[in-house]
Design a protein around this motif. Structure first.
Motif, PDB file in Angstrom:
ATOM      1  N   PHE A 168      -1.078   9.803  13.112  1.00  0.00           N
ATOM      2  CA  PHE A 168      -1.543   8.445  12.807  1.00  0.00           C
ATOM      3  C   PHE A 168      -2.450   8.453  11.572  1.00  0.00           C
ATOM      4  O   PHE A 168      -2.504   7.473  10.839  1.00  0.00           O
ATOM      5  CB  PHE A 168      -2.282   7.848  14.014  1.00  0.00           C
ATOM      6  CG  PHE A 168      -1.359   7.561  15.170  1.00  0.00           C
ATOM      7  CD1 PHE A 168      -0.702   6.347  15.271  1.00  0.00           C
ATOM      8  CD2 PHE A 168      -1.118   8.518  16.144  1.00  0.00           C
ATOM      9  CE1 PHE A 168       0.162   6.084  16.326  1.00  0.00           C
ATOM     10  CE2 PHE A 168      -0.262   8.264  17.202  1.00  0.00           C
ATOM     11  CZ  PHE A 168       0.388   7.045  17.298  1.00  0.00           C
ATOM     12  N   ALA A 191     -10.810  17.255  16.370  1.00  0.00           N
ATOM     13  CA  ALA A 191      -9.630  16.706  17.042  1.00  0.00           C
ATOM     14  C   ALA A 191      -9.937  16.306  18.485  1.00  0.00           C
ATOM     15  O   ALA A 191      -9.207  15.526  19.094  1.00  0.00           O
ATOM     16  CB  ALA A 191      -8.488  17.721  17.009  1.00  0.00           C
ATOM     17  N   PRO A 232     -13.216  15.046  21.189  1.00  0.00           N
ATOM     18  CA  PRO A 232     -14.637  14.659  21.287  1.00  0.00           C
ATOM     19  C   PRO A 232     -15.453  15.789  21.928  1.00  0.00           C
ATOM     20  O   PRO A 232     -14.863  16.679  22.537  1.00  0.00           O
ATOM     21  CB  PRO A 232     -14.596  13.428  22.202  1.00  0.00           C
ATOM     22  CG  PRO A 232     -13.171  12.958  22.177  1.00  0.00           C
ATOM     23  CD  PRO A 232     -12.329  14.160  21.932  1.00  0.00           C
ATOM     24  N   ARG A 289     -17.859  13.245  19.406  1.00  0.00           N
ATOM     25  CA  ARG A 289     -18.025  12.923  17.983  1.00  0.00           C
ATOM     26  C   ARG A 289     -19.113  11.855  17.881  1.00  0.00           C
ATOM     27  O   ARG A 289     -18.814  10.666  17.725  1.00  0.00           O
ATOM     28  CB  ARG A 289     -16.728  12.358  17.402  1.00  0.00           C
ATOM     29  CG  ARG A 289     -15.484  13.197  17.684  1.00  0.00           C
ATOM     30  CD  ARG A 289     -14.287  12.521  17.022  1.00  0.00           C
ATOM     31  NE  ARG A 289     -13.041  13.076  17.459  1.00  0.00           N
ATOM     32  CZ  ARG A 289     -12.190  12.472  18.300  1.00  0.00           C
ATOM     33  NH1 ARG A 289     -12.469  11.277  18.790  1.00  0.00           N
ATOM     34  NH2 ARG A 289     -11.063  13.047  18.643  1.00  0.00           N
ATOM     35  N   ARG A 327     -12.464   5.779  20.338  1.00  0.00           N
ATOM     36  CA  ARG A 327     -12.394   7.215  20.090  1.00  0.00           C
ATOM     37  C   ARG A 327     -11.156   7.667  19.334  1.00  0.00           C
ATOM     38  O   ARG A 327     -11.028   8.845  18.991  1.00  0.00           O
ATOM     39  CB  ARG A 327     -12.507   7.996  21.398  1.00  0.00           C
ATOM     40  CG  ARG A 327     -11.451   7.655  22.417  1.00  0.00           C
ATOM     41  CD  ARG A 327     -11.339   8.733  23.474  1.00  0.00           C
ATOM     42  NE  ARG A 327     -10.512   9.838  23.017  1.00  0.00           N
ATOM     43  CZ  ARG A 327     -10.388  10.991  23.650  1.00  0.00           C
ATOM     44  NH1 ARG A 327     -11.070  11.227  24.741  1.00  0.00           N
ATOM     45  NH2 ARG A 327      -9.583  11.935  23.204  1.00  0.00           N
ATOM     46  N   ASP A 381      -7.731   1.462  14.407  1.00  0.00           N
ATOM     47  CA  ASP A 381      -6.275   1.456  14.594  1.00  0.00           C
ATOM     48  C   ASP A 381      -5.559   1.406  13.232  1.00  0.00           C
ATOM     49  O   ASP A 381      -5.892   0.600  12.362  1.00  0.00           O
ATOM     50  CB  ASP A 381      -5.817   0.257  15.460  1.00  0.00           C
ATOM     51  CG  ASP A 381      -4.400   0.448  15.966  1.00  0.00           C
ATOM     52  OD1 ASP A 381      -4.223   0.798  17.141  1.00  0.00           O
ATOM     53  OD2 ASP A 381      -3.462   0.261  15.161  1.00  0.00           O
ATOM     54  N   SER A 382      -4.538   2.257  13.115  1.00  0.00           N
ATOM     55  CA  SER A 382      -3.838   2.368  11.829  1.00  0.00           C
ATOM     56  C   SER A 382      -3.230   1.040  11.389  1.00  0.00           C
ATOM     57  O   SER A 382      -3.134   0.763  10.189  1.00  0.00           O
ATOM     58  CB  SER A 382      -2.757   3.461  11.895  1.00  0.00           C
ATOM     59  OG  SER A 382      -1.808   3.159  12.892  1.00  0.00           O
ATOM     60  N   ALA A 383      -2.819   0.186  12.340  1.00  0.00           N
ATOM     61  CA  ALA A 383      -2.217  -1.098  11.941  1.00  0.00           C
ATOM     62  C   ALA A 383      -3.232  -1.950  11.185  1.00  0.00           C
ATOM     63  O   ALA A 383      -2.897  -2.584  10.170  1.00  0.00           O
ATOM     64  CB  ALA A 383      -1.712  -1.841  13.179  1.00  0.00           C
ATOM     65  N   ASP A 388       5.462   3.997  16.770  1.00  0.00           N
ATOM     66  CA  ASP A 388       4.238   4.608  17.294  1.00  0.00           C
ATOM     67  C   ASP A 388       4.337   4.794  18.799  1.00  0.00           C
ATOM     68  O   ASP A 388       4.014   5.851  19.342  1.00  0.00           O
ATOM     69  CB  ASP A 388       3.029   3.703  17.021  1.00  0.00           C
ATOM     70  CG  ASP A 388       2.509   3.815  15.603  1.00  0.00           C
ATOM     71  OD1 ASP A 388       2.924   4.728  14.882  1.00  0.00           O
ATOM     72  OD2 ASP A 388       1.679   2.968  15.223  1.00  0.00           O
ATOM     73  N   ASP A 430      -7.842  17.373  27.200  1.00  0.00           N
ATOM     74  CA  ASP A 430      -8.265  16.051  26.737  1.00  0.00           C
ATOM     75  C   ASP A 430      -7.071  15.111  26.644  1.00  0.00           C
ATOM     76  O   ASP A 430      -7.116  13.963  27.081  1.00  0.00           O
ATOM     77  CB  ASP A 430      -8.949  16.192  25.372  1.00  0.00           C
ATOM     78  CG  ASP A 430      -9.417  14.854  24.853  1.00  0.00           C
ATOM     79  OD1 ASP A 430     -10.454  14.375  25.340  1.00  0.00           O
ATOM     80  OD2 ASP A 430      -8.741  14.279  23.977  1.00  0.00           O
ATOM     81  N   ARG A 431      -5.980  15.588  26.080  1.00  0.00           N
ATOM     82  CA  ARG A 431      -4.819  14.712  25.895  1.00  0.00           C
ATOM     83  C   ARG A 431      -4.146  14.400  27.232  1.00  0.00           C
ATOM     84  O   ARG A 431      -3.575  13.318  27.401  1.00  0.00           O
ATOM     85  CB  ARG A 431      -3.817  15.347  24.926  1.00  0.00           C
ATOM     86  CG  ARG A 431      -4.377  15.538  23.506  1.00  0.00           C
ATOM     87  CD  ARG A 431      -5.113  14.312  22.992  1.00  0.00           C
ATOM     88  NE  ARG A 431      -5.346  14.363  21.550  1.00  0.00           N
ATOM     89  CZ  ARG A 431      -6.514  14.636  20.969  1.00  0.00           C
ATOM     90  NH1 ARG A 431      -7.590  14.859  21.709  1.00  0.00           N
ATOM     91  NH2 ARG A 431      -6.612  14.662  19.656  1.00  0.00           N
ATOM     92  N   TYR A 485      -4.177  10.567  27.372  1.00  0.00           N
ATOM     93  CA  TYR A 485      -2.927  10.121  26.759  1.00  0.00           C
ATOM     94  C   TYR A 485      -1.710  10.287  27.669  1.00  0.00           C
ATOM     95  O   TYR A 485      -0.973   9.357  27.916  1.00  0.00           O
ATOM     96  CB  TYR A 485      -2.668  10.892  25.452  1.00  0.00           C
ATOM     97  CG  TYR A 485      -3.615  10.485  24.359  1.00  0.00           C
ATOM     98  CD1 TYR A 485      -3.289   9.476  23.471  1.00  0.00           C
ATOM     99  CD2 TYR A 485      -4.847  11.095  24.230  1.00  0.00           C
ATOM    100  CE1 TYR A 485      -4.175   9.076  22.484  1.00  0.00           C
ATOM    101  CE2 TYR A 485      -5.741  10.706  23.250  1.00  0.00           C
ATOM    102  CZ  TYR A 485      -5.404   9.701  22.370  1.00  0.00           C
ATOM    103  OH  TYR A 485      -6.282   9.300  21.402  1.00  0.00           O
ATOM    104  N   THR A 536      -3.277   4.044  25.288  1.00  0.00           N
ATOM    105  CA  THR A 536      -3.850   5.375  25.493  1.00  0.00           C
ATOM    106  C   THR A 536      -5.354   5.345  25.224  1.00  0.00           C
ATOM    107  O   THR A 536      -5.852   4.415  24.583  1.00  0.00           O
ATOM    108  CB  THR A 536      -3.212   6.392  24.528  1.00  0.00           C
ATOM    109  OG1 THR A 536      -3.438   5.947  23.190  1.00  0.00           O
ATOM    110  CG2 THR A 536      -1.731   6.557  24.779  1.00  0.00           C
ATOM    111  N   ALA A 537      -6.044   6.385  25.693  1.00  0.00           N
ATOM    112  CA  ALA A 537      -7.486   6.537  25.434  1.00  0.00           C
ATOM    113  C   ALA A 537      -8.206   5.208  25.643  1.00  0.00           C
ATOM    114  O   ALA A 537      -8.820   4.667  24.743  1.00  0.00           O
ATOM    115  CB  ALA A 537      -7.716   7.084  24.023  1.00  0.00           C
TER     116      ALA A 537
END
Ligand SMILES: N[C@@H](CCC(=O)N[C@@H](CS)C(=O)NCC(=O)O)C(=O)O
Length: 315
Positions: A14, A36, A38, A40, A51, A65-67, A98, A124-125, A129, A265-266
């Motif tokens: 992303f 990569a 937390p 952070r 996050r 958010d990338s959008a 995405d 974490d993922r 996620y 997610t997250a």
């Protein structure tokens, strides 16, 4: 023009799409590298707890958010545009890619390099996620299914390129190209291009398009530490010109205390006071170590609820 600050990490697909947007727009930008996984604390101070990466900072305005980062860069430097065929097609394709490819791409990645990924990253993922530990032997039977999904969706890219243009929606690159490039970039960069091209059956057309997107480059960057980015926010005030115009389509009133939470997610809520909202963007004010900030979110993919009505808050 204010120099944008991008909070990002190398492995993130992303974030790669935003680095490519810097290249497409030929921008000078400031890179803040984050961990990569937390904690952070500096990023939390800027986002109110959101996050995920990427996050774009323009002084005391924070874009999540990338959008929405695409939109912020588009406003900062309108040409060349990220939306040569209009926003709808590029945003719709981006959201599909995405959401549909994220898990299969991670599945294929873990199939190739899982044993090299730190356990803290996998834990974490799993929690935020995937809902499962994809590196566990019990998940191994799923790996072919991830390959199948990626191969199917990559073949749709081939079909779009088969319309005779250099890019997915026409002769110019758009936000959709930068997005649809990202999962394949992640896999090819980590497992080897030839291995992935063969495994997913990527067509020569898709491979050539990947090369054209990568050739956009990343613009020109200098570095800053996370603490310097917090200080940069503290030294300034949010820019009212960056607020969305219009009204919230669900009737939320300005000044309401709200939580803003990703719906996929997250799902860590950000709590703040609603400053402005329309159907595309929402802004909350957040105050703390980094001063008084405006934190901006896209509406698609996020749930905004008054604090009193947010049952997760009471639980
Ligand atoms: N919809 C978000 C998704 C971003 C996302 O999922 N980022 C992940 C993976 S690259 C991330 O930041 N993970 C790190 C974390 O959650 O701490 C966007 O487009 O920016």
């Amino acid at each position: 023009m204010i120099t944008p600050i991008l909070h990002h990490y190398d492995l993130s697909p992303f974030c790669e799409k935003i680095r490519l947007a810097m290249g497409l727009k030929d921008l000078d930008w400031i890179s803040v590298k984050v961990e990569a996984v937390p904690p952070r604390p500096a990023l939390d101070a800027l986002t109110g707890g959101y996050r995920r990466l990427p996050v774009l900072q323009l002084g005391a305005d924070i874009f999540c958010d990338s959008a929405l980062v695409f939109d912020a860069l588009e406003r900062l430097k309108p040409t060349p545009t990220l939306y040569p065929q209009g926003e709808g097609l590029a945003k719709g394709l981006s959201m599909w890619w995405d959401r549909a490819t994220w898990i299969p791409a991670i599945g294929v990645l873990v199939g190739h390099i899982g044993e090299h990924l730190p356990q803290a990253f996998l834990d974490d993922r799993r929690e935020h996620y995937l809902g499962f530990d994809i590196s566990k032997p019990a998940m191994a039977p799923l790996l072919p299914a991830h390959v199948q999904q990626m191969a199917t969706m990559a073949s749709w890219l081939d079909s779009m390129l088969g319309q005779g243009h250099d890019f997915l929606t026409g002769g110019q690159p758009s936000a959709a190209d930068l997005t649809c490039h990202h999962s394949l970039w992640l896999l090819r960069a980590n497992a080897g291009a030839e291995v992935i091209d063969a495994q997913l059956g990527l067509s020569p057309r898709v491979i050539a398009w990947m090369g054209r997107v990568a050739a956009l480059g990343h613009g020109r960057m200098t570095q800053m530490t996370p603490d310097q980015a917090v200080a940069a926010a503290r030294d300034t005030r949010p820019d009212p010109a960056l607020l969305p115009e219009g009204d919230d389509p669900s009737g939320l009133k300005r000044g309401t205390e709200v939580t803003v939470t990703p719906d996929d997610t997250a799902r860590v809520p950000v709590r703040g006071r609603l400053v402005a909202a329309n159907s595309q963007q929402l802004t909350v004010s957040v105050s703390g170590e980094a001063g008084d900030l405006h934190v901006h979110f896209p509406r698609a993919g996020f749930q905004t609820l008054p604090v009193a009505a947010d049952s997760r808050d009471a639980a």
